[in-house]
Motif scaffolding. Structure first.
Motif, short mmCIF file in Angstrom:
data_model
loop_
_atom_site.label_atom_id
_atom_site.label_comp_id
_atom_site.label_asym_id
_atom_site.label_seq_id
_atom_site.Cartn_x
_atom_site.Cartn_y
_atom_site.Cartn_z
N LEU A 481 -13.57 20.83 -5.99
CA LEU A 481 -14.60 20.57 -4.97
C LEU A 481 -15.71 21.59 -5.12
N PHE A 482 -16.93 21.11 -5.07
CA PHE A 482 -18.10 21.97 -4.98
C PHE A 482 -18.87 21.58 -3.71
N SER A 483 -19.27 22.58 -2.97
CA SER A 483 -20.09 22.32 -1.78
C SER A 483 -21.30 23.24 -1.81
N ASP A 484 -22.40 22.73 -1.24
CA ASP A 484 -23.62 23.54 -1.18
C ASP A 484 -24.35 23.18 0.10
N VAL A 485 -24.79 24.22 0.81
CA VAL A 485 -25.54 24.01 2.05
C VAL A 485 -27.00 23.78 1.70
N ASN A 505 -21.15 34.81 7.27
CA ASN A 505 -19.72 34.85 7.63
C ASN A 505 -19.39 33.77 8.65
N ARG A 506 -20.28 33.55 9.61
CA ARG A 506 -20.05 32.51 10.61
C ARG A 506 -20.03 31.13 9.97
N LEU A 507 -20.77 30.98 8.88
CA LEU A 507 -20.83 29.70 8.20
C LEU A 507 -19.64 29.49 7.28
N LEU A 508 -19.32 30.49 6.47
CA LEU A 508 -18.29 30.32 5.44
C LEU A 508 -16.87 30.37 6.02
N THR A 509 -16.69 31.09 7.12
CA THR A 509 -15.32 31.21 7.67
C THR A 509 -14.75 29.86 8.09
N PRO A 510 -15.43 29.08 8.93
CA PRO A 510 -14.84 27.77 9.31
C PRO A 510 -14.75 26.80 8.14
N LEU A 511 -15.68 26.89 7.19
CA LEU A 511 -15.58 26.02 6.02
C LEU A 511 -14.34 26.38 5.20
N THR A 512 -14.09 27.68 5.05
CA THR A 512 -12.89 28.12 4.33
C THR A 512 -11.63 27.71 5.07
N GLU A 513 -11.66 27.83 6.39
CA GLU A 513 -10.49 27.43 7.18
C GLU A 513 -10.20 25.94 7.00
N HIS A 518 -6.01 22.29 4.58
CA HIS A 518 -5.56 21.14 3.79
C HIS A 518 -5.08 21.57 2.41
N ASN A 519 -4.52 22.80 2.36
CA ASN A 519 -3.82 23.31 1.17
C ASN A 519 -4.73 23.51 -0.04
N GLY A 520 -6.01 23.77 0.22
CA GLY A 520 -6.92 24.03 -0.89
C GLY A 520 -6.92 25.49 -1.28
N THR A 521 -7.30 25.75 -2.53
CA THR A 521 -7.40 27.11 -3.07
C THR A 521 -8.87 27.45 -3.29
N ILE A 522 -9.32 28.53 -2.69
CA ILE A 522 -10.70 28.96 -2.88
C ILE A 522 -10.83 29.58 -4.28
N ASP A 523 -11.75 29.05 -5.04
CA ASP A 523 -12.02 29.61 -6.37
C ASP A 523 -13.04 30.74 -6.27
N LYS A 524 -14.18 30.43 -5.65
CA LYS A 524 -15.21 31.48 -5.51
C LYS A 524 -16.24 31.04 -4.50
N TYR A 525 -17.00 32.04 -4.00
CA TYR A 525 -18.17 31.80 -3.18
C TYR A 525 -19.40 32.11 -4.04
N MET A 526 -20.38 31.24 -3.95
CA MET A 526 -21.63 31.45 -4.70
C MET A 526 -22.77 31.35 -3.70
N ASP A 528 -24.22 30.49 -0.50
CA ASP A 528 -23.78 29.56 0.53
C ASP A 528 -22.94 28.43 -0.05
N ALA A 529 -22.68 28.45 -1.35
CA ALA A 529 -21.87 27.41 -2.01
C ALA A 529 -20.42 27.87 -2.12
N ILE A 530 -19.54 26.86 -2.14
CA ILE A 530 -18.10 27.13 -2.26
C ILE A 530 -17.55 26.28 -3.40
N MET A 531 -16.66 26.89 -4.19
CA MET A 531 -15.90 26.16 -5.20
C MET A 531 -14.43 26.28 -4.84
N ALA A 532 -13.73 25.16 -4.77
CA ALA A 532 -12.30 25.15 -4.42
C ALA A 532 -11.60 24.09 -5.25
N PHE A 533 -10.27 24.16 -5.26
CA PHE A 533 -9.51 23.14 -5.99
C PHE A 533 -8.16 22.93 -5.33
#
Length: 732
Positions: A481-485, A505-513, A518-526, A528-533
């Motif tokens: 998954l890739f997400s970008d604000v 932090n207020r933005l990324l914390t609930p997105l990470t939660e 749903h059992n996802g693994t955070i790969d990295k933060y870029m 405001d973007a998030i990479m997970a799998f």
């Protein structure tokens, strides 16, 4: 060290410790071990089995105890009673009540007559007028005369060891018994005896000892020898002597079993009555009940003829004492204060009814084999079990072992159980302890390496699964998954720089939660973007489903964040999410300076491209056709057939709308109409396609408006004949 290697290390440690426990138990069984408590524990388990299986059957009516109790001492006088009283008691039992046989659990070692003559002589010297009177009867002579008339078996006792100041043997022993090959028996050989007066023993029908040199170290009567050897001759216990008196004094036939090159005594055959004994001729007392199981009749009631004749006629009796002051009380498995006469009566009843528990010589070999077999099962199986399963397995094995032991007990066999219980407890504690330490280390190892990537619940699942998780690179099918604000740059310019970190932090914390939930693994933060799998490090067969749910949870979280930002006067944000499923390389990658647990490969890049295309189509989530195929329960509308930058092969991009089960019939019909319109467009039927898209009547649907724009362009500028319907995107 990988988790797999660590697991092997712990298993070898568990196996080694388990083997050591078994060896210690076996060494103790062979007499070389340091576990002295095992013997006492075996005694306690034996006592427990005795008490748990006491019969509630009525006592044998042909047996009774003539009891010198407290009431007898009160009515007749303190002990010792005159021998004339004992003689009167015997005469009453046989002449008045017609008893069959009397065993005497008392020894008459000192002459009463000598003291009486001396007393009479002193009395005559003091009162000469008494010289004309006859002296009192000699009690020893009266008792000896009585014994000649009735079937009485007297009791005496041996002394296992002699102290320095002990006198020589007192009194006389009865005639020894005949035992076939008796010289070969390894029975106790005492150093002293205290017998009855010769005149009494000669006139009695027989005699038997009532001491017990086989009392266990805790002072409890469990086993009583039936024979003891004095100067090469064998003498019976009081119950055995009474049995022999009842059946005519046959020759005793030892039953010997051959095994392992040794002859082991198993039983004594007494005129057809078989009595199981150990190699030293001792039998386990067959307990019938608690104190008072057999009929007790007060000696005072006999002397005063207050007993119903039916209670004594034809019965076999034992005369003994239960009064506490006479010290004939024993500690037994069925009671801490148990009269000695009832112990002897229990033995006699066991002989008559052939009711004994046996502990044959092969029991030691059975115990050895049981320890080896059960120990091997535990050593091989326990290291592979989790703590809850190990407890269940231990309970099952323990239940089978105790059930088998109780079944054997009910068949009359006394099998050892203490060593097996200790084996169970030691093995269970060892393996549970190491399981706890292993899982703690495992969890710490996983948390250190994956805690920053995956949710705590997933860390717990990784530990609980026992899966061989490690950081080594491997190829798996995953969903990335890739997400970008969108518009975050302009958003950040509208707030003070010092507030930007807090807003991030207020933005990324609930997105990470939402991803973690749903059992996802955070790969990295870029930024405001998030990479997970999904699907690593712990295998997840539903990784596509969980990834889609995570993506929509992120959109819901962003909606809540926007509500807060709006209340604070900040602009709201939008987000694009791209998902792709396929084989990817996953593992700890980087340099010797810094490593990261990440995914790589062409399918990862495609996920990033899909996120970028969300802007072009004006949608929040785009997935590849592979992802859509792996999630048939989701409604995914085909938006376009595209060629993305970096890939020559075209592919369909789709928008997940929701789960089919949650869509209304109207929504499902609209999705079908949209797909039909896209099909007309792909078939170059631009006029029909335009009509189909216009029929959707949704000016707020960006893909619909995008297609209408394309159709307008192609109407005026028809594509070449080899047009394949693929739209090429040149931006990332």
């Amino acid at each position: 060290m990988t988790i797999a290697n660590g697991t092997r290390h712990w298993r070898w440690l568990q196996v080694g410790g388990g083997v050591a426990i078994v060896l210690v138990m076996l060494l103790d069984l062979m007499g070389w071990g340091p576990l002295p408590f095992l013997e006492r524990l075996e005694w306690q388990t034996y006592d427990t089995r005795v008490r748990a299986t006491l019969s509630d059957e009525e006592a044998d009516p042909s047996l009774a105890i003539i009891d010198i109790d407290e009431r007898s001492l009160y009515e007749v006088g303190q002990w010792p009673w005159p021998r004339t009283v004992i003689a009167e008691l015997m005469e009453t039992l046989f002449d008045t009540y017609d008893a069959a046989l009397l065993g005497v659990d008392i020894v008459f070692a000192e002459p009463e007559g000598q003291a009486l003559e001396q007393y009479w002589e002193e009395l005559v010297n003091a009162y000469p007028e008494l010289e004309e009177r006859s002296p009192p009867e000699n009690g020893d002579e009266v008792l000896a005369e009585t014994l000649t008339n009735f079937p009485v078996v007297l009791g005496y006792y041996f002394q296992a060891a002699v102290a320095e100041n002990d006198p020589p043997p007192v009194g006389e022993l009865p005639a020894p018994v005949e035992v076939a090959d008796g010289g070969l028996l390894a029975v106790p050989e005492p150093e002293r005896y205290t017998g009855n007066l010769p005149a009494l023993q000669h006139n009695a029908m027989g005699g038997g000892f009532f001491d017990n040199p086989r009392v266990d170290d805790d002072g409890v009567f469990r086993r009583v020898p039936l024979l003891q050897r004095w100067e090469g001759e064998l003498y019976p216990s009081l119950p055995l002597a009474m049995l022999m008196a009842m059946i005519g004094g046959p020759t005793i036939q030892p039953q010997v079993a051959e095994g392992a090159g040794m002859a082991q005594l198993e039983a004594l055959d007494v005129g057809g009555f078989e009595i199981p004994v150990d190699n030293e001729g001792a039998a386990l007392v067959p307990w019938y009940g608690e104190r008072g199981h057999f009929t007790y009749i007060s000696a005072a009631d006999v002397l005063n003829e207050r007993v119903d004749p039916e209670e004594l006629a034809g019965k076999t009796l034992i005369l003994g004492a239960s009064a506490p002051g006479l010290m004939d009380l024993r500690s037994t498995p069925v009671g801490g204060v148990f009269p000695g006469p009832e112990v002897n009566m229990s033995l006699l009843a066991g002989m008559l009814h052939q009711r004994f528990h046996a502990q044959p010589p092969w029991v030691a070999g059975f115990e050895f084999l049981s320890l080896v077999v059960l120990g091997a099962v535990m050593v091989l199986v326990y290291p592979r079990l989790s703590a809850p399963v190990l407890l269940v397995a231990s309970a099952g094995l323990l239940g089978i072992t105790l059930g088998g032991n109780l079944w054997a007990w009910q068949q009359g066999l006394v099998l050892p159980v203490a060593s097996l219980l200790v084996l169970f407890v030691a093995q269970m504690l060892w393996h549970l302890g190491l399981n706890f330490l292993r899982e703690s280390q495992h969890k710490r190892w996983v948390a250190e390496r994956f805690g920053q990537y995956v949710p705590p619940k997933l860390v717990d699942d990784m530990v609980a699964s026992g899966e061989g998780v490690d950081l080594e690179g491997e190829e798996r099918e995953l969903t990335v998954l890739f997400s970008d604000v969108r518009g975050f740059t302009a958003f950040s310019e509208s707030i003070p720089p010092e507030e930007l970190t807090q807003v991030m932090n207020r933005l990324l914390t609930p997105l990470t939660e939402a991803i973690h939930a749903h059992n996802g693994t955070i790969d990295k933060y870029m930024g405001d973007a998030i990479m997970a799998f999904w699907g690593a490090p712990l295998h997840d067969s539903a990784h596509v489903e969980h990834a889609l749910e995570g993506a929509f949870a992120m959109l819901a979280a962003l909606n809540e964040i926007n509500q807060t930002f709006t209340q604070e006067g900040k602009p709201s944000l939008a987000m694009g999410v791209g998902l792709n499923t396929g084989p990817m390389s996953v593992g700890n990658m980087g340099s010797s300076f810094r490593m990261a647990y990440t995914v790589m490969g062409d399918n990862v890049n495609l996920g990033s491209r899909l996120e970028g295309l969300t802007k072009a189509y004006g949608v929040s989530v785009l997935v590849s056709e592979t992802t859509a195929q792996e999630a048939p329960q989701w409604c995914c509308r085909r938006l376009d057939k595209v060629r993305v930058k970096g890939r020559a092969a075209p592919l369909w991009v789709l928008e997940p709308v929701g789960k089919w089960a949650q869509l209304s019939d109207g929504q499902k019909a609209w999705q079908a109409a949209f797909e039909q319109a896209v099909g007309l467009y792909q078939a170059r039927e631009f006029g029909n396609a335009e009509a189909a898209f216009n029929a959707l009547d949704d000016p707020d649907d960006p893909p619909t408006q995008l297609y209408l724009q394309r159709i307008g362009y192609f109407t005026e500028n028809p594509p070449p004949p080899d047009w394949d319907g693929v739209w090429t995107h040149t931006d990332k």
